[in-house]
Scaffold this active site. Structure first.
Site, PDB file in Angstrom:
ATOM      1  N   THR A 198      -9.428  -1.754   5.067  1.00  0.00           N
ATOM      2  CA  THR A 198      -8.637  -0.649   5.699  1.00  0.00           C
ATOM      3  C   THR A 198      -9.606   0.592   6.029  1.00  0.00           C
ATOM      4  OG1 THR A 198      -6.753  -1.537   4.886  1.00  0.00           O
ATOM      5  CG2 THR A 198      -6.454   0.594   5.908  1.00  0.00           C
ATOM      6  N   ARG A 226       2.931 -11.396   7.591  1.00  0.00           N
ATOM      7  CA  ARG A 226       2.743 -10.350   6.553  1.00  0.00           C
ATOM      8  C   ARG A 226       2.215  -8.879   6.991  1.00  0.00           C
ATOM      9  NH1 ARG A 226      -1.644  -7.507   4.249  1.00  0.00           N
ATOM     10  NH2 ARG A 226      -1.597  -6.893   2.286  1.00  0.00           N
ATOM     11  N   ASP A 229       0.247  -2.420   3.099  1.00  0.00           N
ATOM     12  CA  ASP A 229       0.657  -0.938   2.874  1.00  0.00           C
ATOM     13  C   ASP A 229       0.414  -0.043   4.282  1.00  0.00           C
ATOM     14  OD1 ASP A 229      -2.030  -1.480   2.362  1.00  0.00           O
ATOM     15  OD2 ASP A 229      -2.367   0.424   1.644  1.00  0.00           O
ATOM     16  N   THR A 249      -6.486   2.031   0.435  1.00  0.00           N
ATOM     17  CA  THR A 249      -7.194   0.838   0.849  1.00  0.00           C
ATOM     18  C   THR A 249      -7.317  -0.339  -0.193  1.00  0.00           C
ATOM     19  OG1 THR A 249      -9.251  -0.222   2.008  1.00  0.00           O
ATOM     20  CG2 THR A 249      -9.383   1.568   0.425  1.00  0.00           C
ATOM     21  N   GLY A 250      -7.281  -1.794   0.379  1.00  0.00           N
ATOM     22  CA  GLY A 250      -7.152  -2.724  -0.829  1.00  0.00           C
ATOM     23  C   GLY A 250      -5.907  -3.452  -0.552  1.00  0.00           C
ATOM     24  N   GLY A 252      -2.567  -4.373  -0.261  1.00  0.00           N
ATOM     25  CA  GLY A 252      -1.487  -3.584   0.148  1.00  0.00           C
ATOM     26  C   GLY A 252      -0.084  -3.827  -0.696  1.00  0.00           C
TER      27      GLY A 252
END
Ligand code: GLY
Length: 338
Positions: A198, A226, A229, A249-250, A252
């Site tokens: 992200t 789906r 975040d 980021t990562g 979510g």
């Protein structure tokens, strides 16, 4: 160390962050003036960051450069972050943001984004499949509707009404990669997917106002529908113009469980530095979830005077920082030392 008088000359006196800090220093000076007649020779104790500043997740060099140059040209923080993230939304080589992003298990690329303005207003779009410009679309939701979030076909129809270009987001390369994945379709999140994920961006402009944007295609080969975040205000992005902002980021799902970006801003409100607040937010995740070795999460944050911080679970995440015409890739400390 720099003397106060020289420091004021060297600092853009119009920048609010500097003004706030200098006001505090001036008050401190008033207290000490009576006691010390050589006050102007006293050394500075803290360097005030020079505004404007743009920061973003990962090594999205060009995106952060575009935002920084926009800020230097006097543009508002919100305009700068949307211009910045749009670089990656249109980067066909980026498989985690915008056009060219990896599709869901059924081959549909769906994008999520949100924006937040200095006045606390915000907008988000979820599961958009007909335009790459989702941060700009989120801004339109914020500015032109009575709502904060639009999802799926509602968001797509809104984009069409506004004249956003209709695009096929699935490129030949991402289609090929998806077809390859279908041969043994195991779902396993990849840590530091090709060293990006992200794009989350924060900017503080020459007026000292903070804005942020977050844009993603979400997890590769996610289940249809789906959402992570990134379009969730408080999770993927949060800011309070009096305090500062944070983006994530990562993975979510894990960010949502701890409302990570909101948490970081609240920790800064209570006095933590951006760095300490990012570290605490990661600690909340790893202490409650012993599967943390299998996923990456990273946060970046900036406070009202332009101090920045970042922290992540695994090695491999970096942050871009643009300040005083320099756009640098900043190493970020990580929690898990295997
Ligand atoms: N952080 C992006 C996502 O989980 O969708």
């Amino acid at each position: 160390m720099m003397k106060r008088r020289k420091f004021i000359k060297n600092t853009a006196a119009g920048t609010l962050g500097a003004t706030i800090a200098m006001t505090a220093l001036a008050c401190a000076d008033e207290d000490t003036k009576a006691k010390n007649s050589t006050e102007e020779d006293k050394p500075m104790t803290k360097k005030v960051p020079k505004l404007p500043i743009a920061i973003c997740t990962w090594q999205f060099t060009e995106a952060n450069q575009v935002a920084g140059v926009a800020l230097d040209a006097g543009k508002a923080a919100l305009d700068a972050v949307i211009e910045g993230v749009s670089v990656e939304e249109q980067n066909l080589k980026n498989t985690t943001v915008g056009k060219g992003g990896a599709p869901d298990r059924e081959g549909n690329v769906t994008l999520d984004a949100c924006v937040m303005a200095p006045d606390g207003d915000c907008g988000a779009v979820l599961a958009v499949s007909n335009t790459s410009h989702v941060a700009a679309l989120a801004r339109k939701v914020m500015e032109e509707t009575p709502h904060v979030m639009l999802a799926g076909t509602g968001a797509e129809e809104f984009a069409t009404q506004l004249g956003f270009e209709t695009e096929n987001l699935l490129t030949t390369d991402s289609k090929k990669a998806w077809q390859e994945w279908l041969k043994s379709p195991e779902y396993k999140p990849i840590i530091n997917i090709e060293n990006h994920d992200t794009i989350g961006m924060l900017a503080i402009d020459t007026n000292g106002d903070i804005a942020g944007a977050c844009s993603t295609s979400g997890l590769s080969y996610k289940m249809k529908g789906r959402i992570g975040d990134s379009p969730i205000i408080g999770s993927g992005l949060f800011l309070d113009n009096e305090i500062g902002g944070a983006v994530a980021t990562g993975m979510g799902e894990e960010v949502v469980k701890t409302v990570g970006s909101f948490l970081i801003v609240e920790l800064m409100r209570n006095g933590m530095s951006p760095q300490a607040a990012c570290e605490e937010a990661i600690k909340r995740i790893v202490t409650k979830n012993d599967r943390y070795k299998d996923f990456q999460i990273a946060y970046i944050a900036m406070n009202k005077v332009g101090e920045t911080g970042a922290y992540c679970i695994h090695e491999g995440f970096t942050m871009m920082k643009y300040q005083e015409k320099k756009n640098e890739n900043v190493a970020v400390a990580y929690y898990h030392k295997p």
